[in-house]
Scaffold this active site. Structure first.
Site, PDB file in Angstrom:
ATOM      1  N   SER A  44       7.984  43.937  60.583  1.00 48.48           N
ATOM      2  CA  SER A  44       9.323  43.742  60.016  1.00 48.48           C
ATOM      3  C   SER A  44       9.664  44.724  58.903  1.00 48.48           C
ATOM      4  CB  SER A  44       9.473  42.311  59.499  1.00 48.48           C
ATOM      5  OG  SER A  44       8.431  41.989  58.598  1.00 48.48           O
ATOM      6  N   ASP A 348      13.690  38.511  50.433  1.00 44.56           N
ATOM      7  CA  ASP A 348      13.321  37.163  50.857  1.00 44.56           C
ATOM      8  C   ASP A 348      11.838  36.951  50.578  1.00 44.56           C
ATOM      9  OD1 ASP A 348      12.022  38.519  52.919  1.00 44.56           O
ATOM     10  OD2 ASP A 348      13.497  37.994  54.442  1.00 44.56           O
ATOM     11  N   HIS A 351      10.060  40.377  52.336  1.00 46.45           N
ATOM     12  CA  HIS A 351      10.611  41.728  52.448  1.00 46.45           C
ATOM     13  C   HIS A 351      11.340  42.173  51.187  1.00 46.45           C
ATOM     14  CE1 HIS A 351      10.469  39.677  56.397  1.00 46.45           C
ATOM     15  NE2 HIS A 351       9.808  40.780  56.710  1.00 46.45           N
TER      16      HIS A 351
END
Length: 396
Positions: A44, A348, A351
């Site tokens: 991610s 978040d 990240h």
């Protein structure tokens, strides 16, 4: 021991000519190197939109498909785990290459590059993490999007990029003019293990993860890749998710008093990065015609954690911008979103914000040469800068 000291992607992203101008002084002449395409593999931290497709395969809701994800730059969710752009986006912009289209969610041409990264992807095959899982009802994560799977997607795309009827040379020439990002890999491998194994057991898996990454690099070189960037791990011990997982287990001595980060988890990342760098040195020796470069994810983030004010971040630097209170995910009804994401390091629970990724990208794209007189041993091998002294650094 001879050591590659590159926290910058100097010899790849920039065609550089570095000349010593005398003791204690230096000069550099830099021009941006052009690439026909960029191909990216990872999780991610690099995914530009594949994970909503994969989550759909498993009927799992993906929070990045709703606002406020994507709100800072794109104005709408893009499938990125961020409020805006990622490091790979900033690199592409700097190199004049279009933002990388996600392989699973794009129907156009991939002749300028493709992104195979998927949120929650691991380096190791996903089956390793499901050994001993209870029957039905067990979490599907990690799903089958490992590094090996992503390489398979790349190989399935290859015929459309350079027809085999035109010969292997055309493919090798094309990939030789392309830039490859392999990683970040490792964060998810260890995070999934954290829930099942002791730290001692987890550390024993580090060499296998490094070997998996190394095998992937050689596989890409066999296809013709000559410019490869391999990011190391982030300091996972500073990540809000990891801090939350260990909140009920860790004692005061488990935290670094200067940063609030978990020491053992960061030491695991340091071990991973150290073994990765050594592996890249070995690969470089075996493939002198390729440029294999380590990109430092760990140090720039630690600098932001230690000196948040220097980057315009608020003092509570480990506090997330989007999510909470409690277990509320970013975008949930009632979840908190900070007023100014540019004042936060973390977007978040895992990240970083766009502004943090921009700082990291600038760190990779900037060259600064420093050294101390009488403590320098530098030599060039295949257009790379190596050193036997940790007093010499080349930083992007």
């Amino acid at each position: 021991m001879t050591m590659l000291w590159l926290s910058a992607v100097v010899s790849l992203l920039l065609s550089s000519s570095l000349h010593a101008a005398g003791a204690g002084a230096g000069a550099s002449s830099l021009s941006v190197r052009r690439y026909d395409a960029i191909f990216s593999f990872g999780d991610s931290f690099a995914d530009t939109g594949n994970n909503p497709v994969v989550f759909g395969w498993y009927s799992v809701f993906d929070p990045v498909t709703r606002p406020p994800y994507g709100s800072t730059f794109f104005g709408h969710p893009t499938g990125r785990n961020c409020d805006g752009r990622l490091v790979v986006d900033f690199v592409a912009e700097r190199l004049g290459v279009p933002l990388l289209p996600p392989f699973l969610a794009y129907n156009g041409s991939f002749h300028r590059g493709a992104n195979f990264a998927v949120g929650a992807a691991t380096a190791l095959d996903s089956s390793i993490f499901h050994a001993g899982d209870p029957p039905p009802g067990a979490s599907p994560f990690p799903v089958n999007t490992s590094l090996g799977v992503q390489l398979g997607w790349f190989e399935s795309l290859k015929p459309s990029l350079c027809s085999t009827t035109q010969g292997k040379k055309k493919c090798k020439d094309f990939f030789g003019r392309s830039l490859f990002f392999i990683g970040e890999f490792g964060f998810n491998d260890y995070e999934f293990f954290f829930r099942k194994k002791s730290m001692e057991e987890i550390r024993s898996f580090v060499p296998y993860i490094i070997e998996t990454i190394s095998i992937a690099i050689e596989r890409l070189i066999k296809h013709g890749a000559k410019s490869l960037v391999i990011p190391g791990m982030t300091p996972s011990g500073c990540t809000p998710l990891i801090l939350a997982i260990f909140a009920d287990q860790a004692g005061p001595d488990d935290y670094d008093p200067a940063t609030g980060c978990l020491k053992a988890q960061n030491e695991l990342a340091i071990l991973h990065n150290s073994l990765l760098q050594q592996s890249l040195l070995n690969l470089q020796a075996r493939h002198p015609d390729a440029s294999i470069v380590y990109a430092d994810f760990f140090s720039p983030i630690m600098e932001m954690v230690r000196s948040p004010g220097k980057f315009g971040f608020e003092d509570d630097v480990l506090t997330i911008c989007c999510g909470g209170p409690g277990t509320a995910l970013c975008g949930n009804q009632g979840a908190i979103t900070c007023e100014d994401p540019s004042a936060r390091l973390f977007w978040d629970m895992v990240h970083m914000t766009e502004v943090a990724y921009r700082y990291i990208a600038e760190d990779w794209l900037r060259i600064r040469v420093t050294w101390e007189q009488n403590n320098l041993s530098v030599f060039r091998v295949h257009k790379k800068i190596y050193t036997e002294s940790t007093k010499f650094s080349v930083l992007i």
